[in-house]
Design a protein around this motif. Structure first.
Motif, short mmCIF file in Angstrom:
data_model
loop_
_atom_site.label_atom_id
_atom_site.label_comp_id
_atom_site.label_asym_id
_atom_site.label_seq_id
_atom_site.Cartn_x
_atom_site.Cartn_y
_atom_site.Cartn_z
N VAL A 133 38.93 30.87 60.45
CA VAL A 133 37.85 29.97 60.82
C VAL A 133 37.45 29.11 59.63
O VAL A 133 37.38 27.88 59.71
CB VAL A 133 36.64 30.75 61.36
N ARG A 134 37.21 29.74 58.51
CA ARG A 134 36.80 29.01 57.31
C ARG A 134 37.91 28.09 56.81
O ARG A 134 37.66 26.98 56.34
CB ARG A 134 36.38 30.00 56.22
N TYR A 135 39.15 28.53 56.93
CA TYR A 135 40.30 27.74 56.50
C TYR A 135 40.40 26.44 57.29
O TYR A 135 40.64 25.35 56.73
CB TYR A 135 41.55 28.59 56.68
N LEU A 136 40.21 26.52 58.60
CA LEU A 136 40.30 25.32 59.43
C LEU A 136 39.15 24.36 59.15
O LEU A 136 39.35 23.13 59.12
CB LEU A 136 40.33 25.72 60.91
N LEU A 137 37.97 24.88 58.94
CA LEU A 137 36.85 24.01 58.59
C LEU A 137 37.09 23.33 57.25
O LEU A 137 36.80 22.14 57.08
CB LEU A 137 35.55 24.82 58.55
N ASP A 138 37.65 24.07 56.29
CA ASP A 138 37.95 23.48 54.98
C ASP A 138 38.99 22.37 55.07
O ASP A 138 39.02 21.47 54.22
CB ASP A 138 38.46 24.56 54.02
N ALA A 139 39.86 22.45 56.08
CA ALA A 139 40.96 21.47 56.22
C ALA A 139 40.55 20.23 57.02
O ALA A 139 41.40 19.42 57.37
CB ALA A 139 42.15 22.14 56.90
N THR A 140 39.24 20.08 57.28
CA THR A 140 38.75 19.02 58.15
C THR A 140 37.89 18.03 57.38
O THR A 140 37.08 18.41 56.55
CB THR A 140 37.93 19.64 59.30
N ARG A 141 38.05 16.76 57.70
CA ARG A 141 37.18 15.73 57.14
C ARG A 141 35.90 15.63 57.96
O ARG A 141 35.96 15.65 59.20
CB ARG A 141 37.88 14.37 57.14
N PRO A 142 34.75 15.51 57.32
CA PRO A 142 33.48 15.45 58.07
C PRO A 142 33.46 14.35 59.12
O PRO A 142 32.91 14.54 60.22
CB PRO A 142 32.43 15.21 56.97
N GLU A 143 34.06 13.22 58.81
CA GLU A 143 34.01 12.09 59.75
C GLU A 143 34.86 12.31 61.00
O GLU A 143 34.77 11.53 61.97
CB GLU A 143 34.45 10.79 59.06
N ASP A 144 35.69 13.33 61.01
CA ASP A 144 36.55 13.60 62.16
C ASP A 144 35.92 14.52 63.19
O ASP A 144 36.51 14.75 64.26
CB ASP A 144 37.88 14.22 61.70
N VAL A 145 34.75 15.06 62.91
CA VAL A 145 34.13 16.03 63.82
C VAL A 145 33.48 15.31 65.00
O VAL A 145 32.67 14.40 64.82
CB VAL A 145 33.09 16.90 63.09
N LEU A 146 33.85 15.73 66.20
CA LEU A 146 33.25 15.21 67.44
C LEU A 146 32.25 16.23 67.96
O LEU A 146 32.44 17.44 67.80
CB LEU A 146 34.33 14.97 68.49
N HIS A 147 31.21 15.74 68.61
CA HIS A 147 30.17 16.65 69.11
C HIS A 147 29.74 16.19 70.50
O HIS A 147 29.30 15.05 70.68
CB HIS A 147 28.97 16.64 68.16
N HIS A 148 29.90 17.08 71.49
CA HIS A 148 29.52 16.76 72.86
C HIS A 148 28.84 17.96 73.51
O HIS A 148 29.28 19.10 73.33
CB HIS A 148 30.75 16.38 73.70
N ASP A 149 27.80 17.70 74.25
CA ASP A 149 27.22 18.74 75.08
C ASP A 149 28.12 18.97 76.30
O ASP A 149 28.79 18.04 76.78
CB ASP A 149 25.82 18.34 75.55
N ILE A 150 28.15 20.20 76.78
CA ILE A 150 29.02 20.56 77.90
C ILE A 150 28.21 20.53 79.19
O ILE A 150 27.23 21.28 79.35
CB ILE A 150 29.64 21.95 77.69
#
Length: 390
Positions: free
Chosen positions: A232-249
């Protein structure tokens, strides 16, 4: 039988419907309100029913080539201990295909490539079907469908599920020991899909009031999952902040009384938006698309064909939506420690074939033929002559 169809919405379901109609002789126009197709989105897992639908549309081989089979993985606890294992090889033996993980952008491009470029009209917003000159209108305009709202004004529309999802694709290839994995906490889920190019999609489903947004969502997730297992931490570390999408379900908790109104057929999220806990939303939209095209191809007239489409799809999608809702309540949405302990024990003790049988319950679907009576296949321009899965 009418010959001109307008599909409202250029997402997965709308493009698939356009392909099916085009392959069976309809003149099709897809109206998409976005001015530019940026292919926003993360990743998607396509179960056998979705892949079989894509085979019927002639694009299954391209999707398999661009995707990655999901053979390894399963479900873990936040500390990393194994709750269940996914046997992708057993699924492939049973269904003829593994689950396939693919970036949504790649899937969208493959679907668009199966249509003449002239079919797609961007920057076109539809507010009323009365303005559309067509024998058939396919409402594939998503969760907040304006067409659905106009046709069924008494329906309450989308309801918030109680969960929100943040997701992204890693910036670079990552080293993972599984193709697909879910981790369940107390009302939380973190999962990943590995792609053929080495990158991975991850998603975090969290219980939250609707509309909550964060200035730095990646930092929030780092704090929230700080004591979860290394992947979990590894994948978050491999991500750029600007690439995160956020949607309510959201979901259509109250089923529609019909998927058809006159010359209009509703499809995908416009007809049956469901929770994501079975990974069946896009697969059901693909089933809709193939079934609609096949029923219209079979004749004898449009009204009869649309009635058969409605009769075939409403019970099927309703059952899958209910099952997805139950899966969420009994899985990642559990918060009480005793209930979670009982769930975890049941998963650990379940025989290896139980997970396979659970997936087969929804994924073992065979598409109808898309070849109309007396029709000589004119689909060679789509680049593949596959008519149906076997």
């Amino acid at each position: 039988m009418g010959e001109r169809a307008v599909v409202v919405g250029g997402g997965i379901g709308g493009l698939a419907a356009a392909i099916g109609l085009h392959r069976t002789g309809w003149e099709v126009t897809v109206l998409e309100r976005a001015d530019v197709l940026d292919d926003a989105g993360a990743g998607i897992s396509l179960a056998a029913n979705g892949i079989r639908a894509l085979d019927a549309l002639g694009v299954g081989p391209a999707v398999r080539a661009a995707g990655r089979g999901q053979y390894t993985g399963g479900t873990r606890t936040p500390r990393g201990s194994r709750l269940s294992r996914m046997d992708g090889a057993a699924l492939e033996r049973a269904l003829g295909t593994p689950v396939v993980g693919i970036p949504r952008a790649d899937l969208h491009r493959i679907l668009r490539s199966a249509l003449p470029a002239s079919c797609l009209a961007l920057g076109t917003e539809v507010t009323s079907v009365e303005d559309l000159e067509a024998d058939l209108v396919v409402a594939a305009d998503g969760l907040r469908s304006r067409i659905r709202a106009a046709l069924f004004p008494g329906h309450p529309g989308p309801a918030y599920s109680g969960s929100t999802v943040l997701r992204a694709i890693t910036a670079e290839p990552v080293s993972l020991d599984s193709d697909f994995e879910l981790t369940w906490g107390a009302g939380e889920e973190f999962g990943h899909i590995a792609f053929a190019d080495g990158r991975a999609e991850w998603h975090a489903v969290l219980g939250s009031p609707p509309g909550v947004r964060h200035r730095d969502p990646l930092a929030v997730l780092h704090r929230r999952f700080a004591d979860w297992h290394r992947t979990v931490r590894y994948l978050l570390d491999a991500t750029r902040p600007e690439d995160v999408l956020h949607h309510d379900i959201h979901e259509l908790a109250e089923p529609l009384p019909s998927f058809v109104a006159g010359r209009v057929a509703l499809l995908g999220d416009a007809a049956h938006a469901m929770p994501p806990h079975l990974g069946q939303g896009a697969c059901q939209a693909l089933e809709d698309a193939v079934t609609l095209a096949a029923e219209l191809a079979a004749g004898p007239d449009r009204a009869a064909a649309l009635a058969r489409y409605d009769a075939a799809r409403r019970p099927r999608t309703g059952a899958v939506a209910r099952a997805a809702r139950r899966a969420g309540r009994m899985g990642p949405q559990l918060t009480h420690p005793l209930a979670r302990a009982a769930r975890d024990t049941a998963l650990r003790l379940a025989p290896s074939g139980a997970t396979v049988r659970a997936i087969l319950r929804h994924a073992d679907w065979t598409p109808p033929s898309l070849v109309p009576r007396g029709y000589s296949d004119r689909s060679s321009t789509a680049g593949d002559s596959t008519q149906s899965a076997t």
